[in-house]
Design a protein around this motif. Sequence first.
Motif, short mmCIF file in Angstrom:
data_model
loop_
_atom_site.label_atom_id
_atom_site.label_comp_id
_atom_site.label_asym_id
_atom_site.label_seq_id
_atom_site.Cartn_x
_atom_site.Cartn_y
_atom_site.Cartn_z
N VAL A 62 0.93 -1.42 0.03
CA VAL A 62 0.06 -0.04 0.16
C VAL A 62 1.04 1.17 -0.02
CG1 VAL A 62 -1.78 1.35 1.15
CG2 VAL A 62 -1.92 -1.20 1.28
N VAL A 63 1.84 1.39 0.90
CA VAL A 63 2.81 2.39 0.68
C VAL A 63 3.26 2.80 -0.27
CG1 VAL A 63 5.11 3.41 1.76
CG2 VAL A 63 3.45 2.01 3.46
N LEU A 64 3.84 1.68 -1.19
CA LEU A 64 4.44 1.79 -2.43
C LEU A 64 3.46 2.36 -3.45
CD1 LEU A 64 6.87 1.70 -4.60
CD2 LEU A 64 6.34 -0.98 -4.90
N ALA A 65 2.22 1.72 -3.49
CA ALA A 65 1.21 2.14 -4.29
C ALA A 65 0.76 3.65 -4.11
CB ALA A 65 -0.04 1.07 -4.23
N GLU A 66 0.68 4.14 -2.95
CA GLU A 66 0.39 5.48 -2.64
C GLU A 66 1.64 6.51 -3.27
OE1 GLU A 66 -2.09 5.08 1.49
OE2 GLU A 66 -0.03 5.27 1.35
N LEU A 67 2.72 5.98 -3.25
CA LEU A 67 3.78 6.92 -3.67
C LEU A 67 3.68 6.82 -5.19
CD1 LEU A 67 7.17 5.81 -1.93
CD2 LEU A 67 6.23 8.09 -2.14
N ILE B 280 3.43 9.19 -10.81
CA ILE B 280 3.25 8.78 -12.14
C ILE B 280 1.93 9.32 -12.59
CG2 ILE B 280 3.19 6.97 -13.74
CD1 ILE B 280 5.23 5.62 -12.03
N PRO B 281 1.89 10.04 -13.79
CA PRO B 281 0.73 10.69 -14.12
C PRO B 281 -0.52 9.81 -14.63
CG PRO B 281 2.44 11.88 -15.16
CD PRO B 281 2.99 10.79 -14.47
N ASN B 282 -0.29 8.71 -14.99
CA ASN B 282 -1.39 7.67 -15.31
C ASN B 282 -1.73 6.62 -14.43
OD1 ASN B 282 0.38 5.69 -15.73
ND2 ASN B 282 -0.34 5.01 -17.60
N ALA B 283 -1.14 6.92 -13.29
CA ALA B 283 -1.15 5.94 -12.23
C ALA B 283 -2.51 5.88 -11.27
CB ALA B 283 0.01 5.82 -11.32
N GLU B 284 -3.61 5.93 -12.22
CA GLU B 284 -4.85 5.65 -11.41
C GLU B 284 -5.01 4.24 -10.88
OE1 GLU B 284 -8.01 6.33 -14.57
OE2 GLU B 284 -7.32 8.17 -14.90
N ALA B 285 -4.43 3.36 -11.26
CA ALA B 285 -4.31 1.98 -10.50
C ALA B 285 -3.01 1.41 -10.98
CB ALA B 285 -5.47 1.11 -11.22
N ILE B 286 -2.53 0.41 -10.04
CA ILE B 286 -1.21 -0.10 -9.80
C ILE B 286 -1.13 -1.56 -9.71
CG2 ILE B 286 1.15 0.01 -8.73
CD1 ILE B 286 -0.66 3.01 -7.70
N ARG B 287 -0.43 -2.34 -10.43
CA ARG B 287 -0.07 -3.70 -10.06
C ARG B 287 1.35 -3.76 -9.85
NH1 ARG B 287 -2.79 -6.71 -8.20
NH2 ARG B 287 -2.12 -8.52 -9.45
N THR C 287 14.08 3.99 -2.25
CA THR C 287 14.66 4.48 -3.27
C THR C 287 13.99 5.69 -3.84
OG1 THR C 287 15.72 2.46 -3.98
CG2 THR C 287 15.41 4.06 -5.91
N ILE C 288 12.65 5.70 -4.12
CA ILE C 288 11.86 6.55 -4.50
C ILE C 288 11.97 7.94 -3.62
CG2 ILE C 288 9.54 7.34 -4.96
CD1 ILE C 288 9.00 4.26 -6.10
N GLN C 289 11.79 7.61 -2.31
CA GLN C 289 11.90 8.65 -1.02
C GLN C 289 13.00 9.36 -1.46
OE1 GLN C 289 11.20 6.50 2.38
NE2 GLN C 289 8.98 6.90 2.34
#
Length: 445
Positions: free
Chosen positions: A108-113, A118-125, A306-308
Amino acid sequence: MPNKVAFNEAYPVVTGSDGLYERALPIMTPVTQTLAKGPGQYINGVAPKYLKRGKGARVWDVDGNEFLDYNMAIGPLSLGYCYPRVDEAIIAQLKDGITFSMMHELEVVLAELIHDIIPNAEAIRISKTGADVTSAAVRVARAFTGRKKVLCCGYHGWHDWYISVTSRSSGIPQEVRDLTSTFGYNDIDSVKNALDEDTACVILEPFVFEAPRHNFLQELKDLCEANGTLLIFDEMWTGFRIALGGAQEFFGVTPDLACYSKAFANGMPISLLTGRKEVMDLFKEEVFFFTTFGGEALSLAAAVATIQEMKEKNVAAYLAEKGKRIKDGYNMLAAELGIAHYTGCTGYDCRSLVSFDAVAGNPLELKSFVQQEMLRRGVLWSGFHNMSFSHTDEEVNYTLAAYREVLGLLKEAVTRQEVASLLRGAPIEPVFRKVSNFNTKPVTK
């Protein structure tokens, strides 16, 4: 004594590497798990075949030779080897466990980041490899559109739908091969000629080294929308490098689906598929895309850290600044030495490519000569500058000093037509990347 990152008198001794290679030959087919890391991409007898450890932007081979690395694990190491913040996150998670019987909070933490970046990230896998998510993107695009055909441009992994258009298509039924065709980058007419009413998706790398011209990406999006075809960006190389939000942020063109791996976890195996919610919702029931290791927590922890770090340190700007110095410096040296007509450095600042023209001789021999001499000077080089946050000003300065010396030697060797005779081993082999039939129209029944 093993060689260092220095103007060494001798070429590196690689007897330990060669011994491991001989042990591998009878039992591994082939010996490398990734072609770009294999012995065919390095001059035999001079280059090591096996590395042992890395720190920052440097690696040490099994013989103890030290090299400044511009391959960075063929892309994943955006921050550098053994980067403290990432390693600490991995170690902390390791103490709590790796893979669990239920979902983990880091998913969940990664998906929220990702949703915020990312502009098109309305949903994530979340998955493990680039081929996983490109293939999932193609499958869901087919399900959403009710169509079969795929148009592609670039490299998209080993699965049947893509590799069928390459020279390594053995084992793939003709019926599968007939469903995928290719188009030329920056050639919008090749797309217009190939799109038809059964084209489910167009998938491409937003750029490899060549920049989009004449608003190519936006034109491509407009064409896809008009045809009812989904646009997929394969952002394995562009994501989190050219900008935190990838090429879609940098160019302001939002695809229907986008695929990421490599850079965002600094070497840990993980990948992402992002996209429009109405398309991604098909994964709930209609389209199957699940894997036991999608929630593996060490990679999730590495990705978050890494992203942070990338956000807080503005890593994309750093990569561009250091990469620009190397790219421009190489081209200035080539011009100064009068060899710019047969060698130059192109691409975006974060990731550039040195190339050689046949006007001066066999390009693979020219490249092998430069690689051989850069290795002697402690630079692990295969023509790329995959920049990381660990490459320092001092290391960039050293690299340009090494280039100055090596390009001078190259000029002499070309002038005397001695390049081939000066190679100390078999030259490098062609990179497996191009397909055998670019710009092919879909098969019509």
